[in-house]
Scaffold this active site. Structure first.
Site, PDB file in Angstrom:
ATOM      1  CG  HIS A  24      -4.386  -1.802   3.619  1.00  0.00           C
ATOM      2  ND1 HIS A  24      -3.610  -0.712   3.951  1.00  0.00           N
ATOM      3  CD2 HIS A  24      -4.698  -2.399   4.800  1.00  0.00           C
ATOM      4  CE1 HIS A  24      -3.456  -0.664   5.260  1.00  0.00           C
ATOM      5  NE2 HIS A  24      -4.105  -1.676   5.804  1.00  0.00           N
ATOM      6  CG  ASP A  35      -1.860   1.150   1.295  1.00  0.00           C
ATOM      7  OD1 ASP A  35      -1.643   2.152   0.573  1.00  0.00           O
ATOM      8  OD2 ASP A  35      -2.830   1.085   2.070  1.00  0.00           O
ATOM      9  CD  GLU A  86      -1.314   0.391   9.486  1.00  0.00           C
ATOM     10  OE1 GLU A  86      -2.350   0.553  10.172  1.00  0.00           O
ATOM     11  OE2 GLU A  86      -1.170  -0.532   8.691  1.00  0.00           O
ATOM     12  CD  GLU A 118      -7.665  -5.260  12.429  1.00  0.00           C
ATOM     13  OE1 GLU A 118      -7.573  -6.273  11.730  1.00  0.00           O
ATOM     14  OE2 GLU A 118      -6.771  -4.393  12.479  1.00  0.00           O
TER      15      GLU A 118
END
Length: 594
Positions: free
Chosen positions: A530, A236, A331, A340
């Site tokens: 992504h 990405d 990240e 998440e």
């Protein structure tokens, strides 16, 4: 799931149930007996505190709560139940719906009784354990109903002694309450296992072993063991080159700094930090990828600068008696930014390890953006496709498409409004509690002609600053276009060292260095990442033209069943333009991000 609230109050015809009940019992003794029974029920709930349906206030009893809601919010539970002719289970669903979604009393006043939640077993599950209002109403409502329709025992003759008549009346009401409770338990029991059901109704479970603790982490961490997911992230270009640009073009920030890389994966960000002059980098990951990261560090000859630590950042300690770090890089962003829940771990790392005041978070800020999306192509691919498959109708397969957010790429031409800032997260001071949020929004259609709007779209913009301070609202995010050269600006070519900036010799140059902003967008106008975009399909499209206004509320919280997933509710209504005062019905759609 979709819920609709009418734009104006709908008045239904027919007599009030209370009036029917009174007219069916003209004998004064019966009226007195009913009152005595109501007093008896109230006594049972007298010592149970009860929360208001419309605000966070608690009262000593359910009766006091009902009185408060009637006086303050002009809402009477008995009246609305009579008006909509609700049966026992519909009344239970109404209470649980209010508890869960917190509509206003005006919204509830607009209900017609035909809303889908009145038939959904989801709302038979109590939202508050041992809800006194729910328990009181299950008994108390029987006063308002003609028990002869459900209990075939003959009405006590009027010539019996008063005490006997009262006893028989209580027996009838108690028997009916038992039957209602049994049916209610049966319906709830179909939705939950015995242990969970016993917990809901506050009875001991017959199971000898307690329920296993829920594990939201094992699958999450194991999913990051494979090469494919790391290849997707590193390839990405928008993502990786922006991190590289910030780290490698700010050697003044990273030189001799102690850095913590949270969720390091392959360790690519740690490698960047080491190349930019970091004194030491601690790379932490709880998945098996940490073993490969350690090998990568050795292969690149940086084992004296980078230490890989296998474990959860909430549980590890930094070696060498290190208590604080200068910079935290990570990240952590997921779909819709917060999917998440990795940000929770990053914020705990901040609170445990980042130097107070002077420490820098990278990235330092993220903005959640929201807009109208024409979405016809997504609708065709995800819904329309099923209507004709080799000549067969498989459209039932599309029924659940509207319940899950869709992660996909939409082009800039699909945007039907300017983006609206839903949530601005400053990583220096945001708390985990603030990650469950509610935001109001106003979207103005920019379509040049009348168009069907099939979806809302959500994406995020990410900012890096050398000071960690918030970026002013007027500073635009960098939008990377297809074909833009990004990696060539920062990537060492032919083994050469990255360009070094001259150390500052005066306060002016240093100040300029500190104020530089690096950023990237995941929106439709940017080169796809992504993360793509998160799309919320609408069951019924919005008919919009230039100037149509869509207002509403966006609710986001961690899922109760999996803390790494998100539950989203979008409440919205449509006004054709700024000049008109007529607002359409309020529509509620509920989604999962998973």
């Amino acid at each position: 799931m979709t819920i609709r609230f009418a734009a104006a109050t709908i008045h239904t015809t027919g007599e009030d149930v209370d009036d029917q009940s009174v007219s069916s019992q003209t004998d004064s003794d019966y009226a007195e007996e009913d009152n005595n029974f109501e007093d008896w029920v109230s006594d049972q709930a007298q010592n149970q505190s009860c929360r208001s349906l419309f605000e966070d206030k608690t009262f000593p009893s359910a009766a006091a709560t009902r009185a408060h809601d009637k006086d303050v919010h002009n809402f009477d539970l008995r009246t609305i139940s009579a008006k909509l002719e609700l049966d026992l289970h519909q009344r239970i669903r109404l209470i649980n719906f209010i508890r869960k979604h917190a509509p206003t009393s005006e919204d509830i006043g607009n209900l017609t009784g035909a809303e889908t939640f009145f038939s959904s077993d989801e709302y038979l599950i109590p939202q508050i354990e041992d809800d006194p209002l729910l328990q009181l109403e299950m008994d108390d409502w029987s006063d308002d109903e003609d028990l002869s329709s459900t209990d075939q025992r003959p009405t006590p003759p009027t010539d019996l002694p008063s005490a006997l008549r009262q006893m028989q009346l209580l027996e009838r009401k108690l028997a009916q309450a038992h039957r209602d409770m049994a049916e209610y338990r049966s319906l709830v029991g179909q939705q939950f296992d015995a242990g969970r059901f016993a917990e809901i109704i506050n009875e001991p479970s017959t199971s000898s072993a307690g329920p296993s603790p829920r594990d939201d982490d094992t699958h999450y961490f194991s999913s990051y063991c494979e090469n494919d997911i790391h290849a997707v992230m590193i390839q990405d270009k928008v993502r990786t080159s922006t991190y590289a640009s910030f780290i490698l073009t700010n050697p003044i920030l990273f030189r001799d700094a102690v850095v913590l890389d949270v969720g390091c994966g392959t360790g690519i960000l740690s490698l960047f930090a080491a190349k930019s002059g970091a004194k030491h980098v601690y790379a932490v990951d709880a998945s098996d990828i940490a073993e490969k990261a350690e090998q990568i560090v050795k292969e690149n000859g940086l084992e004296n600068v980078i230490t890989v630590i296998r474990g959860k950042v909430e549980e590890i300690s930094l070696p060498d008696d290190v208590e604080h770090v200068d910079i935290i890089i990570s990240e952590w962003m997921g779909y819709a930014l917060l999917y998440e829940s990795m940000l929770d771990s990053v914020l705990q790392a901040r609170d445990r390890f980042l130097k107070p005041e002077r420490g820098v978070m990278a990235p330092s800020q993220c903005r959640i953006m929201f807009g109208l999306c024409e979405g016809s192509e997504i609708l065709k691919e995800r819904v329309g496709f099923w209507s004709d498959v080799y000549g067969f109708d498989l459209s039932i397969m599309a029924n659940n498409v509207y319940e899950d957010a869709i992660v996909d790429v939409v082009g800039p031409e699909s945007m039907a409004s300017e983006p609206y800032l839903l949530k601005d997260l400053h990583l220096k001071d945001v708390t985990t509690r603030q990650l469950d949020f509610t935001s109001q929004f106003t979207l103005v259609s920019t379509t040049p002609k009348r168009t069907k709007i099939h979806a809302f779209v959500l994406y995020f913009d990410t900012f890096f600053t050398t000071t960690g301070e918030p970026v002013p609202p007027e500073v635009p995010v960098k939008v990377t276009k297809e074909g833009d050269v990004t990696l060539a600006e920062v990537w060492p070519v032919g083994g050469k060292a990255p360009p070094q900036r001259r150390a500052s010799t005066g306060p002016g140059l240093k100040q300029k260095e500190d104020k530089r902003v690096t950023s990237f967008s995941t929106g439709p106008c940017s080169q796809p990442t992504h993360w793509k975009q998160t799309i919320f399909l609408l069951r019924d499209p919005i008919h919009a033209e230039d100037g149509t206004i869509v207002t509403g509320s966006f609710y986001c919280k961690k899922s109760a069943t999996n803390s790494r997933e998100l539950d989203v509710e979008i409440h919205y209504s449509v006004r054709q333009n700024a000049e008109t005062t007529a607002v359409g019905e309020t529509v509620v759609q509920i989604y999962k991000v998973r």
